[in-house]
Write an enzyme that holds these catalytic residues in place. Structure first.
Site, PDB file in Angstrom:
ATOM      1  N   LYS A  73      -3.433  -7.441  -2.858  1.00 40.77           N
ATOM      2  CA  LYS A  73      -3.290  -6.849  -4.192  1.00 40.77           C
ATOM      3  C   LYS A  73      -4.617  -6.222  -4.647  1.00 40.77           C
ATOM      4  CE  LYS A  73      -2.206  -8.370  -8.907  1.00 40.77           C
ATOM      5  NZ  LYS A  73      -3.507  -8.038  -9.472  1.00 40.77           N
ATOM      6  N   LYS A 104     -10.623  -7.724  -1.432  1.00 38.99           N
ATOM      7  CA  LYS A 104     -10.554  -7.250  -0.029  1.00 38.99           C
ATOM      8  C   LYS A 104     -11.888  -6.676   0.422  1.00 38.99           C
ATOM      9  CE  LYS A 104      -7.243  -4.369  -0.833  1.00 38.99           C
ATOM     10  NZ  LYS A 104      -6.951  -4.756  -2.215  1.00 38.99           N
TER      11      LYS A 104
END
Lengths: 388, 255
Positions: free
Chosen positions: B9, B14
């Site tokens: 998401k 990330k």
């Protein structure tokens, strides 16, 4: 105006090249494209459509398919059609829309292969490259798939003709004349890729002693056959009388020494006076071969002009004239003598300039097919008065 | 060459995870390339002191094809080879197609042959919203997909969607699901919920990164936590994850 065409046509697309090259080979070619576009590949760009059956299809891509990424419908449709028609192989090619949405043609091919157990190979067309790339990639993919087993060479001199499609050679008898000429010169013609030869003949191409590459569509295939079977190749179309004879000698020489020959590029001189010399525009192996023939048969060296769209073809970089766009071509043509080109190009020259029509189906489709004369192994002396 | 794609998401961490892993792999003496696949083009900024590098699509926009491989690949301060795919003008064009064009351009220019990275990490924008964003997990690209998630409901929901996409594409020989990386936000039952998610996809939690003040402080300093605070618990957790990935693929660190 760069990359803008106001007067001229454009050359056929890579998808048309794929459909044309594979037309006679018994496979099913599916172009992932919207409904209606098949008439471009199968009628406007394909003169054989009315005489010979072939399995050329489009997927009927819809807006909904594009939005939803509906690959499964394509896969199911192809599998269903394959079950009904039993093609020898399946080729998938893409038009601009699936390319833009990132459709994974390789993965779709894998799925269809798994379900049908047929050979399936994707050709990465995008509808925006010229027919040369689509035809070249397709023939190469076909040979890599089907023509790889070692075979014994023939005892007698033998040849494959590589790179024949109606897009370059029409259906006016040129390819048949080339074949007849080679046979008269003592060669057995193993196959002609891809007009007038069966699937079986083409997959036995490895047994030929030499390959004759008659258009840029066949060059990658010839290089593959050289790597795979050590078969040397000669580039050139046997046009005119003397150049045709010279090309036959080049074929015999290649059989003897095993070396490739780019005959059409280097067996001609650059006109001493570039301006006012005749100029040829066509697919570049054809155009170069005609320049060779004009020099050998009529002692008239000619310029070869390579249009921007055909720059991926084989041409002589130190001699041939590259036209980047229509405007630059218009400028180049004001300094040439007789122009030998597709009739559409006549619109770019003045009324005082002489012009010899050389219809090119990849450029003008069927418009001038009846005026397309066979030049293979023919006397060109009727052109002498116009050219001098 | 091991290629790994990271999804998750938006805002879940990330780029932080990928940048830390890249830095650790590089520190271990491995040649590592980090490819940001997000129009924001900020995946690799911590390797350049917070500065952004020129993106592949910037180069295409400006020079068409008339640029070199070296124009696309930037070596970071920590020796990580960095590439940013970039994107179209916000609100226009097609970002997914942009990712495809950028990755194809890297391949055409011979990035993998010239730099010979031992590990390639694709840091991919949010969810697998279209064909372009599935590109890094396609055949020939990533071998494995790791999904970064917290225990928050929306993050788990997004992670589940991505895992479903990976599962759907399994028959196409796309990347396998490597596992879930739990990036803790300290919500109730966090690890338990992510574990259930992982088990639903016959997978596991490949690594757990605890909530860390040092990570936030390192980002403020425009650094990776493993560079700014190498002894912090977060740096150790990233190192453990990196070691586990190498062990799984039988890759030996050089130092």
């Amino acid at each position: 105006m760069k990359q803008t065409t106001r007067t001229l046509s454009i050359y056929s697309s890579d998808t048309a090249g794929t459909a044309s090259m594979l037309y006679e080979l018994g496979g099913m070619t599916v172009i992932h494209d919207a409904s209606g576009c098949n008439s471009t590949y199968s009628t406007h760009d394909e003169p054989r459509w009315y005489q010979m059956d072939s399995m050329i299809y489009i997927s009927g891509l819809t807006e909904t398919d594009v939005i939803l990424g509906n690959d499964e419908r394509l896969i199911e449709d192809v599998c269903k059609a394959a079950k009904e028609l039993s093609p020898r192989f399946i080729t998938l090619a893409a038009s601009p829309m699936p390319v833009m949405t990132g459709t994974d043609l390789d993965a779709i091919a894998d799925e269809i292969r798994a379900r049908t157990l047929l050979p399936v190979f994707p050709i990465h067309t995008n509808g925006m490259n010229s027919y040369l790339k689509g035809a070249s990639d397709s023939l190469l993919a076909f040979l890599q798939y089907f023509c790889k087993e070692n075979v014994e060479k023939t005892v007698r001199p033998s040849v494959n003709i590589i790179g024949a499609t109606p897009l370059d050679f029409s259906i006016n008898g040129t390819v048949e004349s080339i074949r007849k000429f080679l046979m008269e010169e003592g060669f057995d013609v193993i196959s002609c890729m891809s007009m007038g030869s069966s699937f079986e003949e083409i997959i036995s191409a490895g047994k030929a002693q030499v390959n004759l590459v008659i258009s840029s569509c066949g060059l990658a295939a010839a290089k593959y056959l050289f790597r795979q079977f050590h078969t040397p190749f000669v580039t050139g179309v046997p046009l005119g009388k003397r150049y045709a004879g010279h090309l036959a000698q080049e074929l015999r020489k290649a059989i003897k020494n095993g070396e490739n020959s780019f005959s059409c590029l280097y067996d001609r001189s650059i006109p001493q006076e570039r301006e006012n010399a005749p100029a040829v525009i066509h697919e570049s192996i054809f155009a170069s071969s005609l320049a060779c023939a004009l020099e050998k048969d009529l002692s008239i060296p000619a310029n070869v002009i390579v249009p921007e769209e055909l720059q991926i073809s084989l041409y002589r970089k130190d001699a041939d004239i590259v036209a980047e766009c229509e405007d630059s071509l218009r400028e180049i043509l004001t300094h040439t003598g007789t122009l030998i080109a597709d009739p559409f190009y006549q619109a770019l020259i003045s009324e005082n300039q002489s012009f010899i029509p050389l219809p090119h189906e990849a450029f003008s489709g069927r418009c001038f097919r009846r005026a397309n004369k066979v030049l293979a192994a023919r006397d060109l002396s009727q052109w002498r008065d116009i050219l001098c | 060459m091991l290629k790994i794609a990271f999804y998750g998401k938006g805002g879940i961490g990330k780029s932080t995870t990928v940048s830390n892993l890249a830095a650790i792999f590089a520190k271990m003496g491995l040649t590592v390339m980090q490819i940001g696949c997000d129009p924001k083009a900020d995946s690799t900024s911590v390797h350049h002191g917070g500065k952004r590098i020129v993106t592949v699509l910037d180069l295409i926009r400006k020079y068409n094809d008339d640029f070199s491989l070296e124009d696309m690949v930037f070596r970071g301060e920590d020796n990580v080879l960095c590439v940013e795919a970039g994107g179209p003008v916000p609100g226009m064009g097609c970002a997914g197609r942009g990712i495809i064009a950028a990755l194809e351009k890297l391949e055409q220019k011979g990035a993998y042959e010239v730099y010979k990275p031992q590990i390639v990490l694709y840091d991919v924008l949010g969810d697998v919203v279209c064909g372009g964003f599935s590109m890094p997990m396609r055949k020939g690209y990533a071998h494995e997909v790791y999904i970064v998630t917290s225990g928050e409901k929306m993050s788990i929901y997004a992670a589940g969607n991505i895992a479903m996409a990976v599962d759907l594409f399994r028959k196409r020989s796309y990347a396998e699901l490597g596992g879930f990386i739990l990036n803790c936000r300290d919500v109730p039952d966090e690890e338990k919920n992510v574990k259930v998610l992982a088990e639903d996809f016959h997978s596991s939690i490949a690594g757990k990164i605890g909530r860390s003040r040092e990570i936030q402080e390192a980002e403020r300093l425009n650094k990776c936590v493993c560079g700014a605070f190498p002894d912090s618990p977060a740096a150790k957790e990233y190192t453990l994850l990196a070691e586990n990935i190498l062990k799984k693929w039988g890759i030996k660190a050089k130092c």
